[in-house]
Design a protein around this motif. Structure first.
Motif, PDB file in Angstrom:
ATOM      1  N   TYR A  88       8.913 -54.776 -15.425  1.00  0.00           N
ATOM      2  CA  TYR A  88       7.445 -54.054 -15.468  1.00  0.00           C
ATOM      3  C   TYR A  88       6.913 -53.740 -13.628  1.00  0.00           C
ATOM      4  N   PHE A  89       7.977 -55.024 -12.315  1.00  0.00           N
ATOM      5  CA  PHE A  89       6.269 -54.346 -11.583  1.00  0.00           C
ATOM      6  C   PHE A  89       7.521 -52.708 -11.269  1.00  0.00           C
ATOM      7  N   ASP A  90       9.056 -52.417 -11.663  1.00  0.00           N
ATOM      8  CA  ASP A  90       9.356 -51.416 -11.394  1.00  0.00           C
ATOM      9  C   ASP A  90       8.686 -50.425 -12.020  1.00  0.00           C
ATOM     10  N   PHE A  91       9.200 -50.231 -13.395  1.00  0.00           N
ATOM     11  CA  PHE A  91       8.247 -48.999 -13.881  1.00  0.00           C
ATOM     12  C   PHE A  91       6.740 -48.669 -13.213  1.00  0.00           C
ATOM     13  N   SER A  92       5.607 -49.716 -12.944  1.00  0.00           N
ATOM     14  CA  SER A  92       4.735 -49.699 -13.723  1.00  0.00           C
ATOM     15  C   SER A  92       4.010 -49.454 -11.761  1.00  0.00           C
ATOM     16  N   ALA A  93       4.919 -49.493 -10.838  1.00  0.00           N
ATOM     17  CA  ALA A  93       5.239 -49.121  -9.296  1.00  0.00           C
ATOM     18  C   ALA A  93       5.580 -47.889  -9.728  1.00  0.00           C
ATOM     19  N   TYR A  94       6.516 -47.241 -10.024  1.00  0.00           N
ATOM     20  CA  TYR A  94       6.468 -45.613 -10.497  1.00  0.00           C
ATOM     21  C   TYR A  94       5.326 -44.929 -10.828  1.00  0.00           C
ATOM     22  N   SER A  95       4.531 -45.519 -11.610  1.00  0.00           N
ATOM     23  CA  SER A  95       3.681 -45.206 -12.385  1.00  0.00           C
ATOM     24  C   SER A  95       2.133 -45.213 -11.745  1.00  0.00           C
ATOM     25  N   ASP A  96       2.017 -46.374 -10.624  1.00  0.00           N
ATOM     26  CA  ASP A  96       1.211 -46.079  -9.953  1.00  0.00           C
ATOM     27  C   ASP A  96       1.257 -45.441  -8.453  1.00  0.00           C
ATOM     28  N   MET A  97       2.220 -44.852  -8.465  1.00  0.00           N
ATOM     29  CA  MET A  97       2.304 -44.161  -7.349  1.00  0.00           C
ATOM     30  C   MET A  97       2.896 -42.377  -7.816  1.00  0.00           C
ATOM     31  N   ALA A  98       2.620 -42.390  -8.777  1.00  0.00           N
ATOM     32  CA  ALA A  98       2.633 -40.930 -10.387  1.00  0.00           C
ATOM     33  C   ALA A  98       1.672 -41.021  -9.506  1.00  0.00           C
ATOM     34  N   VAL A  99       0.259 -41.737  -9.829  1.00  0.00           N
ATOM     35  CA  VAL A  99      -1.242 -41.311 -10.015  1.00  0.00           C
ATOM     36  C   VAL A  99      -1.825 -41.012  -8.296  1.00  0.00           C
ATOM     37  N   GLY A 100      -1.383 -42.274  -7.398  1.00  0.00           N
ATOM     38  CA  GLY A 100      -1.687 -41.891  -6.068  1.00  0.00           C
ATOM     39  C   GLY A 100      -1.256 -39.873  -5.495  1.00  0.00           C
ATOM     40  N   LEU A 101       0.353 -40.022  -6.263  1.00  0.00           N
ATOM     41  CA  LEU A 101       0.753 -38.550  -5.295  1.00  0.00           C
ATOM     42  C   LEU A 101      -0.018 -37.630  -5.831  1.00  0.00           C
ATOM     43  N   GLY A 102      -0.561 -37.860  -7.668  1.00  0.00           N
ATOM     44  CA  GLY A 102      -1.337 -36.992  -8.085  1.00  0.00           C
ATOM     45  C   GLY A 102      -2.226 -36.702  -7.330  1.00  0.00           C
ATOM     46  N   LEU A 103      -3.616 -37.766  -7.073  1.00  0.00           N
ATOM     47  CA  LEU A 103      -4.755 -37.937  -6.129  1.00  0.00           C
ATOM     48  C   LEU A 103      -5.325 -37.332  -5.394  1.00  0.00           C
ATOM     49  N   MET A 104      -3.922 -37.605  -4.375  1.00  0.00           N
ATOM     50  CA  MET A 104      -3.099 -36.491  -3.351  1.00  0.00           C
ATOM     51  C   MET A 104      -3.902 -35.306  -3.220  1.00  0.00           C
ATOM     52  N   ILE A 105      -2.861 -34.449  -4.666  1.00  0.00           N
ATOM     53  CA  ILE A 105      -2.875 -32.926  -4.726  1.00  0.00           C
ATOM     54  C   ILE A 105      -4.471 -32.712  -5.694  1.00  0.00           C
ATOM     55  N   GLY A 106      -4.913 -33.701  -5.279  1.00  0.00           N
ATOM     56  CA  GLY A 106      -5.963 -32.774  -7.124  1.00  0.00           C
ATOM     57  C   GLY A 106      -6.003 -33.370  -8.328  1.00  0.00           C
ATOM     58  N   PHE A 107      -5.060 -34.487  -8.469  1.00  0.00           N
ATOM     59  CA  PHE A 107      -4.465 -34.147 -10.298  1.00  0.00           C
ATOM     60  C   PHE A 107      -5.209 -35.718 -10.362  1.00  0.00           C
ATOM     61  N   GLU A 108      -5.682 -36.069 -11.886  1.00  0.00           N
ATOM     62  CA  GLU A 108      -5.357 -37.432 -11.840  1.00  0.00           C
ATOM     63  C   GLU A 108      -4.860 -37.644 -13.099  1.00  0.00           C
ATOM     64  N   ILE A 109      -4.183 -38.110 -12.794  1.00  0.00           N
ATOM     65  CA  ILE A 109      -3.503 -38.758 -13.452  1.00  0.00           C
ATOM     66  C   ILE A 109      -3.320 -40.052 -14.465  1.00  0.00           C
ATOM     67  N   ILE A 110      -2.823 -40.435 -15.817  1.00  0.00           N
ATOM     68  CA  ILE A 110      -3.613 -40.953 -17.136  1.00  0.00           C
ATOM     69  C   ILE A 110      -2.994 -41.986 -16.269  1.00  0.00           C
ATOM     70  N   GLN A 111      -3.601 -43.503 -16.902  1.00  0.00           N
ATOM     71  CA  GLN A 111      -3.026 -44.841 -16.836  1.00  0.00           C
ATOM     72  C   GLN A 111      -1.796 -45.389 -17.209  1.00  0.00           C
ATOM     73  N   ASN A 112      -1.008 -45.849 -16.378  1.00  0.00           N
ATOM     74  CA  ASN A 112       0.181 -46.201 -17.924  1.00  0.00           C
ATOM     75  C   ASN A 112       0.564 -48.278 -18.283  1.00  0.00           C
ATOM     76  N   PHE A 113      -0.104 -48.376 -17.080  1.00  0.00           N
ATOM     77  CA  PHE A 113      -0.004 -49.780 -17.672  1.00  0.00           C
ATOM     78  C   PHE A 113      -1.494 -50.716 -17.460  1.00  0.00           C
ATOM     79  N   ASN A 114      -1.834 -51.835 -18.298  1.00  0.00           N
ATOM     80  CA  ASN A 114      -3.154 -52.290 -18.621  1.00  0.00           C
ATOM     81  C   ASN A 114      -3.059 -53.686 -18.349  1.00  0.00           C
ATOM     82  N   SER A 115      -2.375 -54.349 -17.046  1.00  0.00           N
ATOM     83  CA  SER A 115      -1.826 -55.874 -17.282  1.00  0.00           C
ATOM     84  C   SER A 115      -1.263 -56.167 -18.636  1.00  0.00           C
ATOM     85  N   PRO A 116      -0.303 -55.846 -19.376  1.00  0.00           N
ATOM     86  CA  PRO A 116      -0.113 -55.949 -20.283  1.00  0.00           C
ATOM     87  C   PRO A 116       0.531 -57.454 -20.761  1.00  0.00           C
ATOM     88  N   TYR A 117       0.802 -58.316 -19.176  1.00  0.00           N
ATOM     89  CA  TYR A 117       1.597 -59.716 -19.846  1.00  0.00           C
ATOM     90  C   TYR A 117       0.619 -60.343 -20.355  1.00  0.00           C
TER      91      TYR A 117
END
Length: 467
Positions: free
Chosen positions: A244-273
């Motif tokens: 969970y923390f490995d995959f959600s980490a990548y997804s968070d970083m993807a969202v962050g990098l997207g925002l840095m270049i103006g893109f809004e990347i979709i949410q991939n995790f919503n507290s699944p546990y």
């Protein structure tokens, strides 16, 4: 190239941002630069596979154009069939050929027949092929359904497929999610700052939690003998938290990098546990894959429109294929089948399901345990390992008292922290972001800590790179 590497942090990202903001002013130029740098990012591991992604992308771009302009339904169906065959053939060859060849040979051997299917030694799975294949497929399917129009130009489409933040481990984006942003997107200091927060949060998830609980999981699943009940539970919990923390980490970083270049990347995790059922879990875990399977497999198969028994079959079939999407192994197939059966049972029993009779905290705990059992099949390299671990969880065939977990005392603290956070704490999407001095100090310290860990530890790839 890894997000958690010094090459990415100190060379790739600074160069990309300096040119992006300092030299380029038009959206078209920025998209071209992002496409070029995304191919550099992808090709850092193995440049030859850039040609494969390029060919796949060009094929779907051309077919998409012709599909949109097709005048007859027969031609539309022909083009749609062509793009499905091309995409799945490439994915199937690299990801599943040896798996099916070995399975076929095993069946022949069981029947005392000669083996006919040759195994291709040295066949390498291109990183991210499962993700960009699904993205490319969704593009042509949506054009066929007349839900989107083709990309304005080939650079925009290449940028959509190769965009480095989500390229190798998702989220699985659809063209409709990025179409408008490829043409026009907002750049602001506030958006960039929120992107940094998401990126650093993901970096800390990976480096501090996922990588530190991994040894507990490895100790259990790499063992060749029975282990104690304690070790079985600790190791299984460790993998549950690691993935969970490995995959959600990548997804968070993807969202962050997207925002840095103006893109809004979709949410991939919503507290699944914190889910109260398996169906709820799949609405929260890997959301982009769940919605893709729903829209492009479950609904076309009939969804819940063809009677209750067909609904159960559809649920099981879709989850079985979802398991196979994750990897070419029978353990992944069983993992998908397991989740499909659990969802079918939930749908069949409705409010009479035993989970529904429990208080909310009981529903969450029971769901978490069911998910944990599934992760055992997901992590195990074979059924022997999976059933050994499952047996050890209930004390069956347990080995001598060999406290494996005591060799990693610090990892136990990280595991306890991970469990508490994942099961009780709201995720980053639900927390208000305050851009002030305190936030800058906290995340600045987090970045410094991350850099120290990157420079002093061996970089570990993200788990979903293998899928």
């Amino acid at each position: 190239m890894l997000f958690n590497s010094y090459i990415f942090l100190f060379f790739f990202l600074p160069i990309l941002l300096i040119v992006y903001y300092g030299l380029l002013k038009t959206v078209k130029a920025r998209n071209a630069w992002l496409t070029l740098m995304s191919y550099v990012f992808y090709g850092w591991w193995n440049p030859i596979f850039c040609l494969l992604m390029m060919a796949s992308t060009a094929s779907d771009y051309v077919i998409g154009k012709h599909l949109y302009e097709a005048k007859t339904e027969s031609r539309r169906k022909l083009l749609m069939t062509l793009t499905i065959i091309v995409n799945l053939a490439v994915l199937g060859f690299f990801k599943y050929y040896n798996f099916f060849a070995a399975s076929l040979n095993g069946a022949f051997a069981w029947m005392h027949l000669p083996e006919y299917a040759p195994i291709i030694t040295g066949l390498i799975l291109p990183v991210g092929i499962s993700f960009y294949t699904f993205e490319s497929l969704s593009y042509t399917i949506d054009i066929y359904r007349r839900e989107v129009k083709p990309a304005n130009n080939i650079i925009d489409f290449f940028c959509f497929i190769s965009l480095f933040p989500h390229l190798v481990a998702g989220p699985i984006m659809r063209y409709v999610d990025l179409d408008r942003q490829l043409k026009q997107r907002e750049h602001s200091e506030g958006k960039f700052a929120v992107g940094i927060i998401f990126f650093i949060t993901g970096l800390l998830k990976k480096l501090i939690i996922a990588d530190n609980v991994a040894p507990l999981s490895d100790a259990l699943f790499n063992s060749t003998a029975g282990t104690t009940i304690t070790d079985a539970w600790i190791g299984s919990l460790a993998y549950t938290m690691q993935i969970y923390f490995d995959f959600s980490a990548y997804s968070d970083m993807a969202v962050g990098l997207g925002l840095m270049i103006g893109f809004e990347i979709i949410q991939n995790f919503n507290s699944p546990y914190q889910s109260t059922s398996i169906q709820d879990f799949w609405r929260r875990w890997h959301i982009s894959l769940s919605s893709w399977l729903r829209d492009y497999l479950y609904v076309p198969l009939g969804g819940n429109r063809k009677g209750k028994y067909r609904t159960y079959i559809n649920l099981i079939l879709v989850m079985l294929l979802g398991g196979l999407w994750h990897g070419a192994a029978w353990t992944f197939v069983i993992w998908g089948l397991y989740h499909g059966v659990l969802q079918a049972i939930e749908r069949a029993l409705g409010e009479k399901h035993p989970l529904k009779q429990l208080p909310i905290w009981g529903q969450k705990l029971a769901t978490f345990l069911l998910v944990l059992i599934g992760w055992v099949f997901f992590r195990a390299v074979d059924f022997t390992t999976a059933f050994r671990v499952l047996g050890n969880l209930v004390g069956y065939n347990a080995g001598p008292i060999r406290p494996l977990h005591l060799a990693q005392p610090l990892a136990l603290l990280f595991l306890a922290f991970a469990i508490v956070v994942s099961m009780t704490y709201p995720n980053l999407w639900k927390q208000p972001v305050r851009l002030n001095l305190r936030t800058a100090i906290v995340y600045g310290a987090g970045l410094v800590l991350s850099i120290i860990l990157i420079l002093t530890q061996q970089n570990s790839p993200f788990l979903y790179f293998q899928f």
